[in-house]
Design a protein around this motif. Structure first.
Motif, mmCIF file in Angstrom:
data_model
loop_
_atom_site.group_PDB
_atom_site.id
_atom_site.type_symbol
_atom_site.label_atom_id
_atom_site.label_comp_id
_atom_site.label_asym_id
_atom_site.label_seq_id
_atom_site.Cartn_x
_atom_site.Cartn_y
_atom_site.Cartn_z
ATOM 1 N N GLU A 41 0.803 -1.011 3.927
ATOM 2 C CA GLU A 41 1.871 -0.734 3.334
ATOM 3 C C GLU A 41 1.067 0.784 2.253
ATOM 4 O OE1 GLU A 41 5.166 -1.362 2.179
ATOM 5 O OE2 GLU A 41 4.953 -2.183 4.275
ATOM 6 N N GLU A 42 2.130 1.737 2.124
ATOM 7 C CA GLU A 42 1.644 2.768 1.479
ATOM 8 C C GLU A 42 0.376 3.457 2.140
ATOM 9 O OE1 GLU A 42 3.897 3.710 -0.902
ATOM 10 O OE2 GLU A 42 5.047 1.922 -0.599
ATOM 11 N N GLN A 43 0.295 3.312 3.254
ATOM 12 C CA GLN A 43 -1.063 3.965 3.882
ATOM 13 C C GLN A 43 -0.746 5.575 3.959
ATOM 14 O OE1 GLN A 43 -2.631 2.259 7.245
ATOM 15 N NE2 GLN A 43 -2.998 4.340 8.327
ATOM 16 N N GLU A 44 -1.798 6.402 3.781
ATOM 17 C CA GLU A 44 -1.618 7.831 4.052
ATOM 18 C C GLU A 44 -2.539 8.146 4.999
ATOM 19 O OE1 GLU A 44 -2.324 10.119 0.474
ATOM 20 O OE2 GLU A 44 -0.651 9.195 -0.563
ATOM 21 N N ILE A 93 -4.843 3.859 1.142
ATOM 22 C CA ILE A 93 -3.595 3.539 0.350
ATOM 23 C C ILE A 93 -3.432 4.537 -0.760
ATOM 24 C CG2 ILE A 93 -2.189 1.766 -0.357
ATOM 25 C CD1 ILE A 93 -3.369 -0.042 1.648
ATOM 26 N N ARG A 94 -2.300 4.762 -0.987
ATOM 27 C CA ARG A 94 -2.001 5.357 -2.454
ATOM 28 C C ARG A 94 -1.320 4.333 -3.446
ATOM 29 N NH1 ARG A 94 -3.191 9.863 -4.625
ATOM 30 N NH2 ARG A 94 -3.323 10.792 -2.785
ATOM 31 N N ALA A 95 -2.063 4.016 -4.429
ATOM 32 C CA ALA A 95 -1.553 2.944 -5.424
ATOM 33 C C ALA A 95 -1.965 3.539 -6.574
ATOM 34 C CB ALA A 95 -2.224 1.754 -5.042
ATOM 35 N N ARG A 103 -9.368 2.430 -0.625
ATOM 36 C CA ARG A 103 -9.691 2.388 0.790
ATOM 37 C C ARG A 103 -9.940 0.752 1.180
ATOM 38 N NH1 ARG A 103 -14.959 5.260 1.308
ATOM 39 N NH2 ARG A 103 -15.325 4.286 -0.571
ATOM 40 N N PHE A 104 -9.192 0.434 2.064
ATOM 41 C CA PHE A 104 -9.385 -0.890 2.663
ATOM 42 C C PHE A 104 -9.797 -0.893 4.291
ATOM 43 C CE2 PHE A 104 -6.296 -0.705 -0.673
ATOM 44 C CZ PHE A 104 -6.290 -2.061 -1.221
ATOM 45 N N LEU A 105 -10.803 -1.926 4.332
ATOM 46 C CA LEU A 105 -11.394 -2.084 5.708
ATOM 47 C C LEU A 105 -10.683 -3.418 6.270
ATOM 48 C CD1 LEU A 105 -13.552 -1.954 7.633
ATOM 49 C CD2 LEU A 105 -15.019 -3.593 6.326
ATOM 50 N N PRO A 110 -4.393 -10.428 2.393
ATOM 51 C CA PRO A 110 -3.726 -9.468 3.048
ATOM 52 C C PRO A 110 -2.317 -9.321 2.659
ATOM 53 C CG PRO A 110 -5.113 -11.294 4.419
ATOM 54 C CD PRO A 110 -4.961 -11.323 2.843
ATOM 55 N N ARG A 111 -1.553 -10.141 2.140
ATOM 56 C CA ARG A 111 -0.473 -9.823 1.541
ATOM 57 C C ARG A 111 0.105 -8.693 0.560
ATOM 58 N NH1 ARG A 111 0.549 -15.781 -0.554
ATOM 59 N NH2 ARG A 111 -1.498 -15.304 -1.456
ATOM 60 N N ASN A 112 -1.189 -8.394 -0.100
ATOM 61 C CA ASN A 112 -1.107 -7.211 -0.791
ATOM 62 C C ASN A 112 -1.150 -5.732 -0.013
ATOM 63 O OD1 ASN A 112 -1.537 -8.717 -3.042
ATOM 64 N ND2 ASN A 112 -3.817 -8.344 -2.983
#
Length: 167
Positions: free
Chosen positions: A52-55, A77-79, A85-87, A158-160
């Protein structure tokens, strides 16, 4: 609630895979929120998720032995007006997919591999783990234990970040 999210198995309109649940337990007996295990059949196709919201595209940062054969992808992800950054770790794969090598930038939907039981013989399933990178953390060299180092990454629910199913 699992029905609200897309997972890296099947297609966007496939039924939600059965969750084995939160599997990691800390030294204090608490479950780690960043890990779910999904019931699957040996050889089921595992595809790259766009969060979600990945760039931009995801980058393959790890292919090797961690939770059996594991592929790690890095997502931005832009938040709150900044990039985070997520792995995402996809574990217990039978094999990595074609062209899945460290450094490759791939679009959502590309095959990352196939479900297997590496690292857990006889227990066919997909381990899906999400970790957030700490500000300023550098993953290089991307070695299995280093990716899990609490000074670099920490578990994230992960739900985030999982993409929502279209309704």
């Amino acid at each position: 609630m699992a029905d609200a999210y897309r997972f890296p198995l099947g297609s966007a309109d496939s039924p939600t895979p059965a969750l084995l649940g939160n599997v990691e337990v800390s030294q204090h007996g608490e479950k780690t929120p960043g890990v779910v295990e999904l019931v699957a059949q040996r050889g089921d196709r595992v595809t790259l998720l766009s969060l979600e919201e990945q760039e931009g595209d995801a980058e393959i940062v790890f292919v090797g032995e961690m939770y059996g054969t594991t592929v790690g992808t890095l997502h931005q992800i832009r938040a709150a007006d900044r990039l985070q950054r997520f792995l995402v770790l996809y574990g217990h794969l039978d094999r990595a997919g074609p062209g899945v090598i460290a450094g490759a930038r791939l679009q959502a939907g590309v095959e990352l591999g196939a479900v297997g039981d590496t690292g857990s013989p006889g227990e066919v399933r997909l381990r899906l783990e999400v970790r957030q990178l700490r500000d300023g953390a550098r993953l290089e060299p991307a070695e299995a234990q280093r990716l899990l180092d609490a000074s670099l990454t920490y578990p994230c629910d992960p739900r985030n970040v999982l993409p929502l199913r279209a309704r």
